[in-house]
Design a protein around this motif. Sequence first.
Motif, PDB file in Angstrom:
ATOM      1  N   GLN A 105       1.141   3.933  -3.120  1.00 17.19           N
ATOM      2  CA  GLN A 105       0.783   5.323  -2.847  1.00 17.19           C
ATOM      3  C   GLN A 105       1.957   6.253  -3.155  1.00 17.19           C
ATOM      4  O   GLN A 105       1.779   7.335  -3.726  1.00 17.19           O
ATOM      5  N   HIS A 141       0.839  -1.205   0.000  1.00 15.02           N
ATOM      6  CA  HIS A 141       0.000   0.000   0.000  1.00 15.02           C
ATOM      7  C   HIS A 141       0.873   1.255   0.000  1.00 15.02           C
ATOM      8  O   HIS A 141       0.660   2.180  -0.808  1.00 15.02           O
ATOM      9  N   CYS A 193      -7.632   8.507 -11.757  1.00 14.75           N
ATOM     10  CA  CYS A 193      -7.116   7.133 -11.744  1.00 14.75           C
ATOM     11  C   CYS A 193      -8.277   6.173 -11.976  1.00 14.75           C
ATOM     12  O   CYS A 193      -9.344   6.326 -11.372  1.00 14.75           O
ATOM     13  N   GLU A 247      -8.423   0.736  -3.766  1.00 15.85           N
ATOM     14  CA  GLU A 247      -8.641   1.774  -2.747  1.00 15.85           C
ATOM     15  C   GLU A 247      -7.805   3.018  -3.017  1.00 15.85           C
ATOM     16  O   GLU A 247      -8.311   4.146  -2.944  1.00 15.85           O
ATOM     17  N   VAL A 248      -6.535   2.825  -3.318  1.00 12.46           N
ATOM     18  CA  VAL A 248      -5.656   3.975  -3.554  1.00 12.46           C
ATOM     19  C   VAL A 248      -6.089   4.713  -4.821  1.00 12.46           C
ATOM     20  O   VAL A 248      -6.155   5.946  -4.854  1.00 12.46           O
ATOM     21  N   CYS A 249      -6.412   3.953  -5.845  1.00 11.38           N
ATOM     22  CA  CYS A 249      -6.830   4.555  -7.112  1.00 11.38           C
ATOM     23  C   CYS A 249      -8.134   5.335  -6.938  1.00 11.38           C
ATOM     24  O   CYS A 249      -8.307   6.416  -7.513  1.00 11.38           O
ATOM     25  N   ALA A 250      -9.042   4.813  -6.127  1.00 12.46           N
ATOM     26  CA  ALA A 250     -10.359   5.453  -5.951  1.00 12.46           C
ATOM     27  C   ALA A 250     -10.250   6.846  -5.332  1.00 12.46           C
ATOM     28  O   ALA A 250     -11.151   7.681  -5.507  1.00 12.46           O
ATOM     29  N   LYS A 251      -9.158   7.107  -4.637  1.00 11.64           N
ATOM     30  CA  LYS A 251      -8.986   8.417  -3.990  1.00 11.64           C
ATOM     31  C   LYS A 251      -8.435   9.469  -4.955  1.00 11.64           C
ATOM     32  O   LYS A 251      -8.306  10.635  -4.596  1.00 11.64           O
ATOM     33  N   ASP A 252      -8.112   9.047  -6.163  1.00 12.89           N
ATOM     34  CA  ASP A 252      -7.549   9.948  -7.174  1.00 12.89           C
ATOM     35  C   ASP A 252      -8.532  10.005  -8.339  1.00 12.89           C
ATOM     36  O   ASP A 252      -8.780   9.003  -9.003  1.00 12.89           O
ATOM     37  N   ARG A 253      -9.105  11.162  -8.599  1.00 15.15           N
ATOM     38  CA  ARG A 253     -10.180  11.214  -9.598  1.00 15.15           C
ATOM     39  C   ARG A 253      -9.677  11.039 -11.025  1.00 15.15           C
ATOM     40  O   ARG A 253     -10.477  10.889 -11.947  1.00 15.15           O
ATOM     41  N   THR A 277       1.945   9.267  -5.786  1.00 13.38           N
ATOM     42  CA  THR A 277       2.279  10.613  -5.303  1.00 13.38           C
ATOM     43  C   THR A 277       3.381  11.234  -6.159  1.00 13.38           C
ATOM     44  O   THR A 277       3.323  12.425  -6.500  1.00 13.38           O
TER      45      THR A 277
END
Length: 251
Positions: free
Chosen positions: A118, A114, A205, A197-203, A122
């Motif tokens: 990330q 994770h 992605c 999960e990580v991708c979902a936080k980046d619009r 970033t």
Amino acid sequence: PAPVWNTRPDSIAAVGDSITRGFDACMVLTDCPEVSWATGSDAGVDSLAVRLLGVTGAAQRSWNDAVTGSRMADLRAQMERAVLHRPELVTVMAGANDACRDSTGQMTPVADFHRQFQSALTALRQALPKTEVYVSSVPDLKRLWSQGRTNALGKQVWKLGICPSMLGDADALDAAATQRRDMVQARVVEYNKVLAEVCAKDRRCRFDGNAVFDYRFGTKQLSHWDWFHPSRNGQARLAEIAYRTVTATDP
């Protein structure tokens, strides 16, 4: 307002591992980037880059920065190289080598995976805030075992050390072997949850929604050099999945 996601990016950089390098698709133990699902030029594969940019555009505006053998820990450095091209889309396919280790105990811990993913994302965002990212799920390694083990030659090749955590002692069906494979499979599922999960936080992605993991490939989609990496046919299927995800108006 214009939609955030552009379904027709004009340039592509690929990061990841041997799958994106076309390893063992053309010759044994050799990268074959021309058949890469992401950036290859092979007409039979019809890569994501060719589908989006055309043959000439793909040759001029797509770059393959993936490295055979890479794990998620290597992704940030690849991403830092990829941003130098200033691509409008970056494709990510990584994680199989984090599960494919000499033993289950050597698999990358989920928390590390994770953090590493990330960190790579970033690095991209700091350099290119508007570049889109397509993230492939990690393939179903247990299905690889179940399909490839039907081939006697494949099992001999696996003994050379291909994904021992899953493919070692391919014919063993005792409790220990079954538990070992189940542990690898569970870790891959966890990795895919992290990617989602990580991708979902980046619009900007898009994760493939486990499409690669769920794809019911057969031996036709596997390299006949090692019965593990994708064949040309397998690369073409990966290209189809990626194109479908990238060009969907509503993911």
